[in-house]
Design a protein around this motif. Structure first.
Motif, PDB file in Angstrom:
ATOM      1  N   LEU A  41      89.376 -46.814  65.814  1.00  0.00           N
ATOM      2  CA  LEU A  41      90.805 -47.013  65.598  1.00  0.00           C
ATOM      3  C   LEU A  41      91.306 -48.296  66.276  1.00  0.00           C
ATOM      4  CD1 LEU A  41      92.061 -43.338  66.102  1.00  0.00           C
ATOM      5  CD2 LEU A  41      91.724 -44.562  63.938  1.00  0.00           C
ATOM      6  N   MET A  42      90.770 -48.582  67.464  1.00  0.00           N
ATOM      7  CA  MET A  42      91.115 -49.828  68.143  1.00  0.00           C
ATOM      8  C   MET A  42      90.690 -51.021  67.298  1.00  0.00           C
ATOM      9  SD  MET A  42      89.485 -51.454  71.619  1.00  0.00           S
ATOM     10  CE  MET A  42      87.970 -51.732  70.682  1.00  0.00           C
ATOM     11  N   GLY A  43      89.465 -50.962  66.761  1.00  0.00           N
ATOM     12  CA  GLY A  43      88.956 -52.057  65.939  1.00  0.00           C
ATOM     13  C   GLY A  43      89.813 -52.315  64.713  1.00  0.00           C
ATOM     14  N   GLU A  44      90.322 -51.254  64.095  1.00  0.00           N
ATOM     15  CA  GLU A  44      91.191 -51.414  62.930  1.00  0.00           C
ATOM     16  C   GLU A  44      92.469 -52.174  63.305  1.00  0.00           C
ATOM     17  OE1 GLU A  44      91.848 -47.447  61.580  1.00  0.00           O
ATOM     18  OE2 GLU A  44      89.822 -47.220  60.749  1.00  0.00           O
ATOM     19  N   ARG A  45      93.015 -51.874  64.473  1.00  0.00           N
ATOM     20  CA  ARG A  45      94.241 -52.535  64.909  1.00  0.00           C
ATOM     21  C   ARG A  45      93.984 -53.973  65.341  1.00  0.00           C
ATOM     22  NH1 ARG A  45      94.445 -47.457  64.778  1.00  0.00           N
ATOM     23  NH2 ARG A  45      96.401 -46.268  64.631  1.00  0.00           N
ATOM     24  N   LEU A  46      92.854 -54.222  65.987  1.00  0.00           N
ATOM     25  CA  LEU A  46      92.511 -55.594  66.369  1.00  0.00           C
ATOM     26  C   LEU A  46      92.345 -56.482  65.141  1.00  0.00           C
ATOM     27  CD1 LEU A  46      89.918 -54.966  69.227  1.00  0.00           C
ATOM     28  CD2 LEU A  46      92.185 -56.001  69.489  1.00  0.00           C
ATOM     29  N   ALA A  47      91.788 -55.920  64.069  1.00  0.00           N
ATOM     30  CA  ALA A  47      91.557 -56.712  62.853  1.00  0.00           C
ATOM     31  C   ALA A  47      92.869 -57.165  62.219  1.00  0.00           C
ATOM     32  CB  ALA A  47      90.750 -55.892  61.854  1.00  0.00           C
ATOM     33  N   ALA A  64      83.745 -55.052  72.849  1.00  0.00           N
ATOM     34  CA  ALA A  64      82.680 -55.753  72.120  1.00  0.00           C
ATOM     35  C   ALA A  64      82.279 -55.022  70.842  1.00  0.00           C
ATOM     36  CB  ALA A  64      81.460 -55.940  73.020  1.00  0.00           C
ATOM     37  N   GLY A  65      82.616 -53.734  70.743  1.00  0.00           N
ATOM     38  CA  GLY A  65      82.277 -52.968  69.556  1.00  0.00           C
ATOM     39  C   GLY A  65      83.198 -53.221  68.377  1.00  0.00           C
ATOM     40  N   ALA A  66      84.281 -53.977  68.581  1.00  0.00           N
ATOM     41  CA  ALA A  66      85.193 -54.288  67.474  1.00  0.00           C
ATOM     42  C   ALA A  66      84.498 -55.194  66.465  1.00  0.00           C
ATOM     43  CB  ALA A  66      86.454 -54.958  68.010  1.00  0.00           C
ATOM     44  N   THR A  67      84.700 -54.910  65.200  1.00  0.00           N
ATOM     45  CA  THR A  67      84.021 -55.696  64.157  1.00  0.00           C
ATOM     46  C   THR A  67      84.693 -57.048  63.911  1.00  0.00           C
ATOM     47  OG1 THR A  67      85.320 -54.538  62.473  1.00  0.00           O
ATOM     48  CG2 THR A  67      83.139 -53.652  62.990  1.00  0.00           C
ATOM     49  N   LYS A  68      85.984 -57.159  64.268  1.00  0.00           N
ATOM     50  CA  LYS A  68      86.702 -58.420  64.067  1.00  0.00           C
ATOM     51  C   LYS A  68      87.708 -58.615  65.185  1.00  0.00           C
ATOM     52  CE  LYS A  68      89.727 -60.886  60.828  1.00  0.00           C
ATOM     53  NZ  LYS A  68      90.490 -60.790  59.555  1.00  0.00           N
ATOM     54  N   MET A  69      87.653 -59.769  65.843  1.00  0.00           N
ATOM     55  CA  MET A  69      88.611 -60.110  66.891  1.00  0.00           C
ATOM     56  C   MET A  69      89.795 -60.875  66.289  1.00  0.00           C
ATOM     57  SD  MET A  69      87.379 -59.095  69.888  1.00  0.00           S
ATOM     58  CE  MET A  69      85.805 -58.620  70.639  1.00  0.00           C
ATOM     59  N   PRO A  70      90.994 -60.714  66.855  1.00  0.00           N
ATOM     60  CA  PRO A  70      92.126 -61.520  66.395  1.00  0.00           C
ATOM     61  C   PRO A  70      91.957 -62.980  66.817  1.00  0.00           C
ATOM     62  CG  PRO A  70      92.743 -60.223  68.310  1.00  0.00           C
ATOM     63  CD  PRO A  70      91.369 -59.780  67.925  1.00  0.00           C
ATOM     64  N   PRO A  71      92.761 -63.888  66.282  1.00  0.00           N
ATOM     65  CA  PRO A  71      92.649 -65.312  66.656  1.00  0.00           C
ATOM     66  C   PRO A  71      92.778 -65.543  68.156  1.00  0.00           C
ATOM     67  CG  PRO A  71      94.017 -65.061  64.705  1.00  0.00           C
ATOM     68  CD  PRO A  71      93.741 -63.681  65.195  1.00  0.00           C
ATOM     69  N   VAL A  72      93.640 -64.763  68.823  1.00  0.00           N
ATOM     70  CA  VAL A  72      93.769 -64.832  70.276  1.00  0.00           C
ATOM     71  C   VAL A  72      93.372 -63.477  70.847  1.00  0.00           C
ATOM     72  CG1 VAL A  72      95.334 -65.132  72.229  1.00  0.00           C
ATOM     73  CG2 VAL A  72      95.613 -66.551  70.172  1.00  0.00           C
ATOM     74  N   MET A  73      92.311 -63.458  71.654  1.00  0.00           N
ATOM     75  CA  MET A  73      91.828 -62.209  72.242  1.00  0.00           C
ATOM     76  C   MET A  73      91.567 -62.432  73.722  1.00  0.00           C
ATOM     77  SD  MET A  73      90.993 -58.985  71.507  1.00  0.00           S
ATOM     78  CE  MET A  73      91.563 -58.320  73.089  1.00  0.00           C
ATOM     79  N   VAL A  74      92.288 -61.690  74.558  1.00  0.00           N
ATOM     80  CA  VAL A  74      92.177 -61.820  76.006  1.00  0.00           C
ATOM     81  C   VAL A  74      91.875 -60.449  76.588  1.00  0.00           C
ATOM     82  CG1 VAL A  74      93.330 -62.549  78.132  1.00  0.00           C
ATOM     83  CG2 VAL A  74      93.885 -63.673  75.962  1.00  0.00           C
ATOM     84  N   GLY A 111     106.284 -61.415  75.890  1.00  0.00           N
ATOM     85  CA  GLY A 111     106.068 -61.422  74.446  1.00  0.00           C
ATOM     86  C   GLY A 111     104.841 -62.171  73.984  1.00  0.00           C
ATOM     87  N   ALA A 112     103.807 -62.239  74.823  1.00  0.00           N
ATOM     88  CA  ALA A 112     102.624 -63.039  74.482  1.00  0.00           C
ATOM     89  C   ALA A 112     101.722 -62.375  73.445  1.00  0.00           C
ATOM     90  CB  ALA A 112     101.816 -63.331  75.747  1.00  0.00           C
ATOM     91  N   PHE A 113     101.822 -61.052  73.286  1.00  0.00           N
ATOM     92  CA  PHE A 113     100.866 -60.328  72.446  1.00  0.00           C
ATOM     93  C   PHE A 113     101.574 -59.384  71.478  1.00  0.00           C
ATOM     94  CE2 PHE A 113      98.962 -61.118  76.623  1.00  0.00           C
ATOM     95  CZ  PHE A 113      97.846 -61.881  76.263  1.00  0.00           C
ATOM     96  N   ASP A 114     100.974 -59.204  70.317  1.00  0.00           N
ATOM     97  CA  ASP A 114     101.482 -58.193  69.390  1.00  0.00           C
ATOM     98  C   ASP A 114     100.695 -56.887  69.499  1.00  0.00           C
ATOM     99  OD1 ASP A 114      99.703 -60.252  67.880  1.00  0.00           O
ATOM    100  OD2 ASP A 114      99.524 -58.457  66.648  1.00  0.00           O
ATOM    101  N   LEU A 115      99.598 -56.883  70.276  1.00  0.00           N
ATOM    102  CA  LEU A 115      98.820 -55.667  70.494  1.00  0.00           C
ATOM    103  C   LEU A 115      98.261 -55.677  71.913  1.00  0.00           C
ATOM    104  CD1 LEU A 115      97.392 -53.065  69.398  1.00  0.00           C
ATOM    105  CD2 LEU A 115      95.483 -54.549  68.736  1.00  0.00           C
ATOM    106  N   VAL A 116      98.438 -54.572  72.630  1.00  0.00           N
ATOM    107  CA  VAL A 116      97.809 -54.357  73.931  1.00  0.00           C
ATOM    108  C   VAL A 116      96.996 -53.073  73.834  1.00  0.00           C
ATOM    109  CG1 VAL A 116      98.168 -53.868  76.381  1.00  0.00           C
ATOM    110  CG2 VAL A 116      99.616 -55.548  75.220  1.00  0.00           C
ATOM    111  N   THR A 117      95.742 -53.126  74.272  1.00  0.00           N
ATOM    112  CA  THR A 117      94.856 -51.965  74.233  1.00  0.00           C
ATOM    113  C   THR A 117      94.280 -51.708  75.621  1.00  0.00           C
ATOM    114  OG1 THR A 117      92.904 -53.298  73.668  1.00  0.00           O
ATOM    115  CG2 THR A 117      94.206 -52.425  71.836  1.00  0.00           C
TER     116      THR A 117
END
Length: 253
Positions: A41-47, A64-74, A111-117
């Motif tokens: 579910l996290m991976g779906e949101r990161l994509a 690291a298990g996410a299949t796709k990282m967003p353009p900015v990933m911290v 407001g730096a991020f649109d998703l925090v996990t």
């Protein structure tokens, strides 16, 4: 064939507990997993995200298990061995790891991020999470719930007061999130069975999950460990129950 107490203790004391990989426990302990599948579910949101922050990333194994990282990933992490491990694992995947103290403020602009996990954060600073989220941004996390693995905690520390047992309760976390300006849109809770098959598994777990029995050392609890070893040998696995809740919240605005 049963292994001797001293042999199991020596083995469990010597193994590294860096990172957040529990594969050393394979065949020695089992833990039922939540039904929802946080990493997927996290991976779906990161994509779908443009800029994301993973708080208290540990060794980076879950991210690291996410299949796709967003353009900015911290990702942030406080424990130096984990910072090094997460950096080595996540940098090739396009994620920047920032050493952080896990104390406010987070080292990022409003407001730096649109998703925090975060998976199993040790501390949750709701005001800071809300601050670094954009209006309409999402916090998505799996938290350790109240009285988690307390059968083991109370074996070593004795009965705990109700205030301690209630710590991390999902009702309280929901109220704190709402007070910080986040609306909870999904909340799920489960109690999950854990079995420890030998005393080495117990020692490894308590060395790694350091907040369960604060200040745990084999020397301090040797006699109690020996008694538990004898109990497992006589009656079978020591059974406990972890608690987990999934929480998704959106920033107002």
């Amino acid at each position: 064939m049963a292994r001797a107490f001293e042999e199991l203790v020596a083995e469990a004391e010597s193994v590294s507990v860096d990172g957040w990989d529990f594969s050393w426990l394979d065949g020695r302990a089992t833990e039922q997993r939540p039904s929802w599948g946080y990493q997927r579910l996290m991976g779906e949101r990161l994509a779908r995200a443009d800029a994301a922050l993973d708080i208290q990333t540990g060794g980076g194994e879950v991210l690291a298990g996410a299949t796709k990282m967003p353009p900015v990933m911290v990702a942030t992490e406080s424990w130096p061995p984990n910072v090094a491990k997460a950096t080595a694992l996540l940098h090739p995947l396009g994620a920047v790891v920032v050493a952080d103290t896990d104390e406010p403020p987070l080292p990022f602009a409003d407001g730096a991020f649109d998703l925090v996990t975060s998976r199993h954060p040790a501390t949750v600073w709701w005001d800071e999470i809300a601050r670094v989220l954009q209006p309409g941004g999402t916090y998505f996390s799996q938290h350790v719930g109240h009285a988690s693995v307390f059968e083991l905690v109370e074996y070593f520390l004795g009965p705990q007061p109700e205030k301690v047992r209630r710590g991390r309760h999902y009702e309280d976390e929901t109220a704190d999130a709402q007070a910080a300006g986040l609306d909870v849109v999904d909340l799920r809770f489960e109690s999950l069975r854990i079995e420890f098959f030998d005393i080495g598994a117990v020692i490894y777990f308590l060395r790694k999950v350091i907040w369960m029995v604060p200040g745990f050392t084999v020397a301090e609890y040797r006699e109690r460990l020996r008694e538990l070893h004898d109990l497992i040998e006589a009656q079978g696995p020591f059974v406990a129950h972890s608690t987990r809740f999934l929480i998704e919240a959106r920033k107002r605005g």
